[in-house]
Design an enzyme around this catalytic site. Structure first.
Site, PDB file in Angstrom:
ATOM      1  N   ASP A  49       0.772  -1.214   0.069  1.00 24.76           N
ATOM      2  CA  ASP A  49       0.032  -0.171  -0.248  1.00 24.76           C
ATOM      3  C   ASP A  49       0.736   1.088  -0.132  1.00 24.76           C
ATOM      4  O   ASP A  49       0.331   2.336  -0.416  1.00 24.76           O
ATOM      5  CB  ASP A  49      -0.620   0.166   1.011  1.00 24.76           C
ATOM      6  N   GLU A 121      -2.195  -4.894  -3.461  1.00 20.73           N
ATOM      7  CA  GLU A 121      -0.601  -4.246  -3.232  1.00 20.73           C
ATOM      8  C   GLU A 121      -0.031  -5.633  -2.954  1.00 20.73           C
ATOM      9  O   GLU A 121       1.313  -5.265  -2.073  1.00 20.73           O
ATOM     10  CB  GLU A 121      -1.520  -3.908  -1.436  1.00 20.73           C
TER      11      GLU A 121
END
Length: 228
Positions: A49, A121
């Site tokens: 992320d 992610e």
């Protein structure tokens, strides 16, 4: 550790040749199947992320050197949000190689937006740890390229725009009413109607209430702007 043929094909779609294949396997392992000897992808998701965010922040600054922070923030949010990560995951068929426990497989986990977004992610983090920042940056820019170019349209928050439209005309904020829900429990479809107290309304259907509300707001805005 060697990758299976299916995993090698996925790495090819991803565009990265892993020197440490175990990282890719970890990135694709959901917590529903983890065990003392098998680590899930939650820690990699946390890192990925942040890597995605840095790549996107740099890309947006390079794409528009004159944009103010107030313009960049909604573009950034549109590019890194979970729905976008899941859409990219679907484009490279990440769901086909996602390692899930039996309960998640039976409930349609390979198609779930949250699982796909999280795994995307984690895969970015795996590329980063395997090949460094430049390798991760290259993968992200290739997979997100078209979205970066068209982000201005994607960044438009239809619900906010509709609320601003209503307030400017002295109307109360729009209401969003669920008018229908269909499909199986693991892949529901929500139909939401956006309503203004002046009588205008529009309806949309999507796989989550949030998406359906945004789509309904966008449909109502389009109707208001064209007068149809």
């Amino acid at each position: 550790m060697k990758l299976s043929g299916e995993m090698r094909a996925f790495a090819g779609r991803l565009g990265h040749d892993f020197a440490r294949p175990a990282l890719l396997i970890e990135a694709l392992t959901h917590s529903s199947i983890s065990s003392p000897g098998r680590t899930d992808n939650q820690r990699l998701e946390f890192l990925g992320d942040r890597v995605l965010g840095l790549v996107m922040a740099e890309a947006l600054l390079e794409a528009d050197s004159a944009a103010a922070e107030g313009q960049l923030a909604p573009r950034f949010n549109a590019l890194v949000r979970k729905e976008t990560c899941a859409a990219v995951a679907r484009e490279i068929d990440l769901g086909a190689v996602l390692k899930l426990g039996r309960s998640e497989m039976l409930s349609g986990g390979r198609r779930k937006e949250a699982l796909l977004g999280d795994a995307m992610e984690a895969v970015i983090a795996a590329v980063y740890l395997d090949g460094g920042y430049e390798a991760a940056r290259a993968v992200v820019l290739r997979l997100w390229g078209a979205r970066i170019a068209s982000v201005e349209a994607d960044a438009r928050d239809a619900k906010t725009s509709l609320q601003e439209w209503a307030q400017a005309r002295g109307l109360t904020p729009p209401a969003y009413v669920e008018t229908d829900r269909s499909g199986p429990d693991h892949a529901p479809q929500f139909t939401i109607e956006a309503r203004l107290d002046s009588g205008e309304r529009a309806e949309a259907t999507a796989g989550s209430k949030r998406q359906a509300e945004q789509a309904a707001a966008g449909a109502l805005l389009a109707r208001l702007e064209t007068g149809t």
